[in-house]
Motif scaffolding. Structure first.
Motif, PDB file in Angstrom:
ATOM      1  N   SER A  35       0.819  -1.260   0.099  1.00 55.89           N
ATOM      2  CA  SER A  35      -0.091  -0.129   0.011  1.00 55.89           C
ATOM      3  C   SER A  35       0.901   1.313   0.023  1.00 55.89           C
ATOM      4  CB  SER A  35      -0.923   0.100   1.118  1.00 55.89           C
ATOM      5  OG  SER A  35      -2.055  -0.902   1.186  1.00 55.89           O
TER       6      SER A  35
ATOM      7  N   ARG B 213       2.381   2.154  -3.264  1.00 52.93           N
ATOM      8  CA  ARG B 213       1.422   2.814  -4.066  1.00 52.93           C
ATOM      9  C   ARG B 213       1.401   4.317  -4.073  1.00 52.93           C
ATOM     10  NH1 ARG B 213      -3.832  -1.426  -3.930  1.00 52.93           N
ATOM     11  NH2 ARG B 213      -2.974  -3.007  -5.338  1.00 52.93           N
TER      12      ARG B 213
ATOM     13  N   GLN C 199     -12.421   5.064   1.175  1.00 58.30           N
ATOM     14  CA  GLN C 199     -13.052   4.447  -0.006  1.00 58.30           C
ATOM     15  C   GLN C 199     -12.559   2.831  -0.538  1.00 58.30           C
ATOM     16  OE1 GLN C 199     -14.306   6.317  -3.376  1.00 58.30           O
ATOM     17  NE2 GLN C 199     -15.391   7.986  -2.062  1.00 58.30           N
ATOM     18  N   PHE C 200     -13.220   1.968  -0.450  1.00 58.16           N
ATOM     19  CA  PHE C 200     -12.869   0.773  -0.716  1.00 58.16           C
ATOM     20  C   PHE C 200     -13.465   0.530  -2.367  1.00 58.16           C
ATOM     21  CE2 PHE C 200     -11.616   1.166   3.636  1.00 58.16           C
ATOM     22  CZ  PHE C 200     -10.580   0.405   3.350  1.00 58.16           C
ATOM     23  N   GLU C 201     -12.593  -0.567  -2.832  1.00 60.92           N
ATOM     24  CA  GLU C 201     -13.206  -0.805  -4.469  1.00 60.92           C
ATOM     25  C   GLU C 201     -14.519  -1.649  -3.881  1.00 60.92           C
ATOM     26  OE1 GLU C 201     -11.846  -0.092  -7.230  1.00 60.92           O
ATOM     27  OE2 GLU C 201      -9.667   0.244  -6.455  1.00 60.92           O
ATOM     28  N   ASP C 202     -15.232  -1.579  -5.074  1.00 61.83           N
ATOM     29  CA  ASP C 202     -16.625  -2.494  -5.043  1.00 61.83           C
ATOM     30  C   ASP C 202     -16.376  -3.942  -5.466  1.00 61.83           C
ATOM     31  OD1 ASP C 202     -19.162  -3.419  -4.702  1.00 61.83           O
ATOM     32  OD2 ASP C 202     -19.929  -2.479  -6.395  1.00 61.83           O
TER      33      ASP C 202
ATOM     34  N   ARG D 236      -7.939  -3.789  -1.269  1.00 60.08           N
ATOM     35  CA  ARG D 236      -9.074  -3.139  -1.854  1.00 60.08           C
ATOM     36  C   ARG D 236      -9.377  -1.633  -1.423  1.00 60.08           C
ATOM     37  NH1 ARG D 236     -13.679  -5.555   0.628  1.00 60.08           N
ATOM     38  NH2 ARG D 236     -14.984  -4.553  -1.292  1.00 60.08           N
ATOM     39  N   MET D 237      -8.317  -1.198  -0.772  1.00 65.22           N
ATOM     40  CA  MET D 237      -8.373   0.242  -0.514  1.00 65.22           C
ATOM     41  C   MET D 237      -8.044   1.316  -1.504  1.00 65.22           C
ATOM     42  SD  MET D 237      -7.105   1.804   3.041  1.00 65.22           S
ATOM     43  CE  MET D 237      -5.708   3.107   2.832  1.00 65.22           C
ATOM     44  N   LYS D 238      -8.888   2.207  -1.786  1.00 63.70           N
ATOM     45  CA  LYS D 238      -8.621   3.042  -2.817  1.00 63.70           C
ATOM     46  C   LYS D 238      -7.900   4.496  -2.530  1.00 63.70           C
ATOM     47  CE  LYS D 238     -13.142   2.918  -5.270  1.00 63.70           C
ATOM     48  NZ  LYS D 238     -14.258   3.740  -5.789  1.00 63.70           N
ATOM     49  N   ASN D 239      -7.723   4.836  -1.031  1.00 60.93           N
ATOM     50  CA  ASN D 239      -7.000   6.092  -0.440  1.00 60.93           C
ATOM     51  C   ASN D 239      -5.473   5.601  -0.642  1.00 60.93           C
ATOM     52  OD1 ASN D 239      -9.824   5.619   0.643  1.00 60.93           O
ATOM     53  ND2 ASN D 239      -9.338   7.807   1.409  1.00 60.93           N
ATOM     54  N   ASP D 240      -4.868   6.939  -0.637  1.00 59.76           N
ATOM     55  CA  ASP D 240      -3.509   6.815  -0.520  1.00 59.76           C
ATOM     56  C   ASP D 240      -3.186   6.778   1.040  1.00 59.76           C
ATOM     57  OD1 ASP D 240      -0.790   7.599   0.350  1.00 59.76           O
ATOM     58  OD2 ASP D 240      -0.769   8.854  -1.557  1.00 59.76           O
TER      59      ASP D 240
END
Ligand code: AMP
Ligand code: GLY
Length: 427
Positions: free
Chosen positions: A18, A21, A322-325, A299-303
């Motif tokens: 993470s 990324r 936010q997390f991916e659906d 699945r986590m969208k945030n930095d």
């Protein structure tokens, strides 16, 4: 930014992935790390409990953020030591990490603030514990107060087992000083869910839910382990249950810690049991779960750096977490015999098959590298995680990928995520 991650397991590999990324990070160190983490970070041979060396290293390299991942250094106060040296660190201070470090503390906190949990009594005198158990309702649960690698919990179905349990925990000290005190609590039944959350002292933002599989063998047989596999999200964690927990468990826990003068900043892991009487807290951890992190973080969208900094700065209310659906399943490849006796040093092949495959992750736990070859170096060896549009697809993908790697005493459970199918049938 330069980041130092403390720890050496699959959880730390997932955190390193993470952090990698993040566009804000130019260099990652990990102490002590492992062979998989070494592909993303520079690993340094300093143990998680070598606080003086950790602090000196962080100063020397001018680290901007230290992420303390495991329970022991958190409970021991590594975050406090870093702060004293003027280094920013993510994780609860010692006085807040007690939420995990003492089960007696966490049970008393829940009682005082009316947070739903199993009925219990605390004991520091084995004779009183034995007396209590003579008439306690069976089955009954015995818990060593302190940190015991997830093994200090005994579920006793008979009075004899319970008496033996007191002997093991309080007299033979099988879990060391963790057994100076003991919690005896009511046995609960229901489905277990893990909910991890970011906390900045006052605001709490929960991550997507997950479910662990703690027993070593299929069908939840065998000994308790650190975790044999996870899936995320849990289909049993409904919107209604979430709303109840947000109101009655999550925010009240954060507020209770603040009221007690133990402001919690970091990750709180809520181990929940969904009982007939509603969700109840099984345990708190003061950190990311392992292997929960291996299905939640992909699945986590945030930095992750933005979120961790907001926890330190008290600005988490401004973060839209936010997390991916989608869904993720992680199957642990262990050494046969784990968690008791097992061989180490066996060569692992096939790891290159994960290269360039976006929805597949091979998180290293107990591995080491020598001259470009990889060898097993622990009980839990690898965490194979796959994503999918839904849980069934993620599960199929994860089991497919477990075939890509080989080592001599490779062992895994074959029923990780079987509960998903039960959910499908009932929905
Ligand atoms: P803990 O380390 O407190 O999460 O306990 C380890 C495991 O023991 C949990 O994941 C549950 O499966 C089980 N357990 C702990 N407390 C109870 C309880 N009061 N009733 C039933 N099972 C429990
Ligand atoms: N998977 C449970 C834990 O991290 O404690």
């Amino acid at each position: 930014m330069k980041v130092l991650i403390i720890g050496s397991g699959g959880r730390e590999h997932a955190i390193a992935m993470s952090v990698k990324r993040s566009k804000r990070v130019e260099k990652i160190y990990c102490a002590p790390g492992n062979a998989g983490i070494a592909q993303l970070a520079e690993c340094v041979p300093i143990g998680a409990m070598e606080f003086d060396k950790q602090v000196a290293f962080a100063k020397e390299k001018e680290i901007d953020l230290v992420i303390v991942a495991p329970d022991d250094p958190l409970a021991g106060g590594l975050v406090d030591e870093m702060e004293k040296a003027g280094i920013r660190a993510f994780g609860p201070r010692k006085n807040a990490a007690v939420l995990e470090g003492s089960k007696a503390f966490s049970k008393d906190l829940m009682k005082k603030y009316h947070i739903p949990t199993a009925a219990y009594e605390n004991f520091d005198d084995p004779e009183k514990a034995v007396k209590y158990l003579e008439t306690a309702k069976l089955p009954v649960v015995l818990k060593a107060d302190g940190l015991a690698l997830g093994k200090g919990v005994l579920i006793c179905r008979t009075r004899e087992e319970a008496m033996e349990g007191v002997q093991k925990i309080m007299l033979d000290k099988q879990f060391g000083t963790a057994g100076n005190k003991m919690v005896i609590e009511e046995f609960m039944t229901g489905r277990e869910v893990s909910v991890l959350s970011f906390v900045d002292g006052k605001t709490i933002k929960t991550m997507t839910s997950a479910q662990d599989h703690k027993r070593a063998r299929d069908g939840d047989q065998g000994l308790n382990t650190g975790g044999m596999g996870t899936f995320s999200p849990s289909p049993f964690y409904t919107k209604e249950i979430d709303a109840f927990c947000q109101e009655r468990i999550y925010q009240p826990t954060v507020d209770a810690m603040a009221k007690e003068g133990r402001k919690f900043q970091g990750v709180i892991f809520f181990g929940l049991m969904l009982t007939e009487d509603g969700p109840k807290v099984l345990e708190y951890n003061a950190r990311f779960g392992d292997p929960e992190a291996q299905v939640v973080l992909p699945r986590m969208k945030n930095d992750i750096i933005d979120v961790m900094e907001a926890c330190i700065d008290g600005t988490l209310d401004q973060v839209d977490l936010q997390f991916e659906d989608n869904a993720a399943v992680c199957v642990i490849l262990a050494s046969d015999g784990y968690p008791e006796k097992y061989d180490k040093g066996l060569e692992i092949t096939g790891l290159e098959q994960f290269e360039g495959k976006e929805d597949y992750y091979c998180f290293h736990a107990g591995t080491k590298e020598e001259n470009g070859r990889f060898f097993t170096n622990g009980g839990r060896v690898l965490g194979i995680t796959a994503l999918g549009e839904n849980l069934m697809e993620a599960r199929k993908n994860a089991y497919l990928a477990t075939d890509w790697v080989a080592f001599d005493n490779k062992y895994m459970r074959h029923d990780i995520g079987n509960a998903i199918m039960e959910a499908d049938e009932t929905s």
